[in-house]
Scaffold this active site. Sequence first.
Site, PDB file in Angstrom:
ATOM      1  N   HIS A 162      -5.295 -71.647  17.911  1.00  0.00           N
ATOM      2  CA  HIS A 162      -5.801 -73.012  17.640  1.00  0.00           C
ATOM      3  C   HIS A 162      -7.319 -73.061  17.868  1.00  0.00           C
ATOM      4  O   HIS A 162      -7.810 -73.756  18.768  1.00  0.00           O
ATOM      5  CB  HIS A 162      -5.073 -73.986  18.570  1.00  0.00           C
ATOM      6  CG  HIS A 162      -5.160 -75.422  18.161  1.00  0.00           C
ATOM      7  ND1 HIS A 162      -6.343 -76.052  17.862  1.00  0.00           N
ATOM      8  CD2 HIS A 162      -4.191 -76.348  18.001  1.00  0.00           C
ATOM      9  CE1 HIS A 162      -6.091 -77.312  17.555  1.00  0.00           C
ATOM     10  NE2 HIS A 162      -4.793 -77.511  17.621  1.00  0.00           N
ATOM     11  N   GLU A 267      -7.239 -72.694  12.141  1.00  0.00           N
ATOM     12  CA  GLU A 267      -6.222 -72.151  13.041  1.00  0.00           C
ATOM     13  C   GLU A 267      -5.276 -71.244  12.270  1.00  0.00           C
ATOM     14  O   GLU A 267      -4.380 -71.719  11.582  1.00  0.00           O
ATOM     15  CB  GLU A 267      -5.433 -73.315  13.648  1.00  0.00           C
ATOM     16  CG  GLU A 267      -6.308 -74.434  14.176  1.00  0.00           C
ATOM     17  CD  GLU A 267      -5.554 -75.766  14.336  1.00  0.00           C
ATOM     18  OE1 GLU A 267      -4.336 -75.748  14.557  1.00  0.00           O
ATOM     19  OE2 GLU A 267      -6.186 -76.817  14.216  1.00  0.00           O
TER      20      GLU A 267
HETATM   21  C1  BG6 Z   1      -3.522 -79.370  15.135  1.00  0.00           C
HETATM   22  C2  BG6 Z   1      -2.515 -80.206  14.405  1.00  0.00           C
HETATM   23  O1  BG6 Z   1      -3.174 -78.022  15.037  1.00  0.00           O
HETATM   24  O2  BG6 Z   1      -3.526 -79.721  16.519  1.00  0.00           O
HETATM   25  C3  BG6 Z   1      -2.830 -81.684  14.614  1.00  0.00           C
HETATM   26  O3  BG6 Z   1      -2.550 -79.884  13.028  1.00  0.00           O
HETATM   27  C4  BG6 Z   1      -2.910 -81.997  16.102  1.00  0.00           C
HETATM   28  O4  BG6 Z   1      -1.817 -82.465  13.992  1.00  0.00           O
HETATM   29  C5  BG6 Z   1      -3.915 -81.054  16.741  1.00  0.00           C
HETATM   30  O5  BG6 Z   1      -3.304 -83.339  16.270  1.00  0.00           O
HETATM   31  C6  BG6 Z   1      -4.138 -81.262  18.240  1.00  0.00           C
HETATM   32  O6  BG6 Z   1      -2.944 -81.200  18.930  1.00  0.00           O
HETATM   33  P1  BG6 Z   1      -2.933 -81.448  20.496  1.00  0.00           P
HETATM   34  O7  BG6 Z   1      -1.502 -81.338  20.912  1.00  0.00           O
HETATM   35  O8  BG6 Z   1      -3.800 -80.407  21.108  1.00  0.00           O
HETATM   36  O9  BG6 Z   1      -3.503 -82.842  20.699  1.00  0.00           O
END
Ligand code: BG6
Length: 302
Positions: A162, A267
């Site tokens: 991510h 990501e």
């Molecule tokens: C991304 C998703 O990978 O992560 C989004 O596509 C999401 O939908 C984002 O909002 C952040 O997620 P988190 O759980 O870290 O707030």
Amino acid sequence: MPVQETDDKVIVTFPNDDTTSVTVLKYGATVISWKVAGEEKLWVSEGAHLDGSKPVRGGIPLVFPIFGKLKDESHATGALPQHGFARNSTWEFLGQVGEKLPSVQFGLGPENIDPELYKKWGGGKYDFTLIFTVTLHDDALKTDIEVENTGNEAFDFNWLFHTYYKIPDITDVLVNNLTDEKCFDQLLAEEYIEKSPVVQFHEEFDRIYKSVRNDKYIQIIDKGKVLMTLERVNLPDAVVWNPWIKKSEGMADFLPKLGYHNMLCIEPGHVSDFVNLKAGDKWSGSQICETHHDIKQQSNIY
Ligand code: BG6
């Protein structure tokens, strides 16, 4: 010292150049800084929790065994929280595995996970080992993941790096080489073919580009200059995400509130369907983030 371990993190510097470094928090094995010649390449929120109380908002959180939150409660990953448990478990530092290109490894198994959380994955019946390797080049960062099924039962999982990149301003950047790729727009809940010649950003953006051939580079281009070139190995999907104004406001750990201007997540992962890993089998995938390329325009025609 090329590799320094503290209680909560591991800092790796490039041989004879301490302005090039990578820092990995043991919590989540989250890369929280990557500097090339003194310049930070990753975005980390000023409100990020680095004390192990919450997944880190920024850097490179690791997503396993589920991407997002599954609506189907009957699936083995259905009870898991958003993005699973790898990003909010403390990994074991396994040591240095490379010197010329300094490389470090971290491991995660059921014993490292909060038992209540672990039970949410198929009732706690799966046995597995994750090995995460971070390798620092003078102008690139490579992250590899290996998943091994060490139990007696096959399991399904998603994997995702991510990665939050630091950028000068979201309104000036383009992302190339996604034209004609199939994407699932998470905001519209619709699947379509990306027709834009380049991806640009002027509102919240949350798309999963699916089965993008791994010989395609994905590049972040700022005012005609390549900021980052992303290569992938065995990672078919790429999520592109910027929360923009409203979504950032709703995230307490997203600071400053205008920080969405300075970040973009690209990501790479295996998220549009599950990897099914049989007992005794291994699966691996890698992302390579490079700072040195020219623009490479690739279409699906050739
Ligand atoms: C991304 C998703 O990978 O992560 C989004 O596509 C999401 O939908 C984002 O909002 C952040 O997620 P988190 O759980 O870290 O707030």
